[in-house]
Design a protein around this motif. Structure first.
Motif, short mmCIF file in Angstrom:
data_model
loop_
_atom_site.label_atom_id
_atom_site.label_comp_id
_atom_site.label_asym_id
_atom_site.label_seq_id
_atom_site.Cartn_x
_atom_site.Cartn_y
_atom_site.Cartn_z
N ASP A 86 0.86 -1.17 0.00
CA ASP A 86 0.00 0.00 0.00
C ASP A 86 0.91 1.23 0.00
N VAL A 87 0.31 2.39 -0.15
CA VAL A 87 1.07 3.64 -0.11
C VAL A 87 1.57 3.87 1.31
N PHE A 88 2.83 4.28 1.43
CA PHE A 88 3.42 4.64 2.71
C PHE A 88 4.23 5.91 2.52
N MET A 89 4.53 6.56 3.62
CA MET A 89 5.28 7.82 3.57
C MET A 89 6.75 7.56 3.86
N GLU A 90 7.60 8.16 3.04
CA GLU A 90 9.04 8.12 3.24
C GLU A 90 9.54 9.52 2.91
N ALA A 91 10.22 10.16 3.84
CA ALA A 91 10.67 11.55 3.68
C ALA A 91 9.50 12.47 3.36
N ASP A 92 8.35 12.18 3.97
CA ASP A 92 7.12 12.96 3.78
C ASP A 92 6.62 12.95 2.34
N ILE A 93 6.97 11.90 1.58
CA ILE A 93 6.55 11.75 0.19
C ILE A 93 5.88 10.37 0.07
N PRO A 94 4.70 10.29 -0.56
CA PRO A 94 4.05 8.99 -0.71
C PRO A 94 4.83 8.06 -1.65
N HIS A 95 5.01 6.81 -1.21
CA HIS A 95 5.76 5.80 -1.93
C HIS A 95 4.98 4.48 -1.96
N VAL A 96 5.39 3.58 -2.87
CA VAL A 96 4.95 2.19 -2.85
C VAL A 96 6.18 1.32 -3.05
N ALA A 97 6.17 0.12 -2.45
CA ALA A 97 7.25 -0.84 -2.66
C ALA A 97 6.95 -1.62 -3.93
N MET A 98 8.00 -1.88 -4.72
CA MET A 98 7.86 -2.60 -5.97
C MET A 98 9.02 -3.59 -6.10
N VAL A 99 8.78 -4.71 -6.81
CA VAL A 99 9.82 -5.71 -7.02
C VAL A 99 9.83 -6.15 -8.48
#
Length: 140
Positions: free
Chosen positions: A124-137
């Motif tokens: 799901d979307v999560f915050m990293e450095a106050d920016i929305p991210h998603v994990a991908m492989v």
């Protein structure tokens, strides 16, 4: 266009300068968060356009995966297809180490770019450095 591993002091300075412009200046990431303890262990690449370094990325091994990180291109050089060259170079470095899978945390606006390169969303979307991210492989 040339893509190469950044090994010299000048090349690494170019890596950090590009990241400072994009992540710190443009996106508001703090320098403390942008430059971390992994800098020396990670392998960095630069992409050049007309002889000038204009984009970068890094990879490092995390739990038997290639973790692709800090991928960026200076604003005026986006949409030239340079991101694909950065990713190809990072994936080649990972494969040379015998790694079979790559992972990255994509800013949500960049998710379609990574999907075109074969990455699949796994979070799901999560915050990293106050920016929305998603994990991908991706299998390499």
């Amino acid at each position: 266009m040339i893509t190469k591993q950044a090994l010299s002091k000048d090349e690494l300075e170019a890596v950090y300068k590009i990241r400072k412009i994009v992540f710190v200046g443009e996106q508001g990431v703090s320098e403390e968060e942008e430059y971390d303890e992994h800098e020396e262990r990670a392998e960095h690449v630069l992409v050049y356009h007309e002889g000038q370094p204009v984009g970068t990325g890094r990879t490092r091994v995390v739990e038997d995966l290639a973790k692709m990180e800090r991928i960026c291109i200076l604003p005026e050089y986006r949409k030239l297809g340079l991101g694909r060259h950065i990713m190809d170079a990072l994936e080649t470095l990972a494969q040379a180490k015998g790694l079979k899978k790559a992972k990255l945390h994509a800013q949500t606006h960049a998710e379609p770019f990574y999907e075109k390169l074969g990455y699949k969303r796994i979070s799901d979307v999560f915050m990293e450095a106050d920016i929305p991210h998603v994990a991908m492989v991706k299998a390499l």
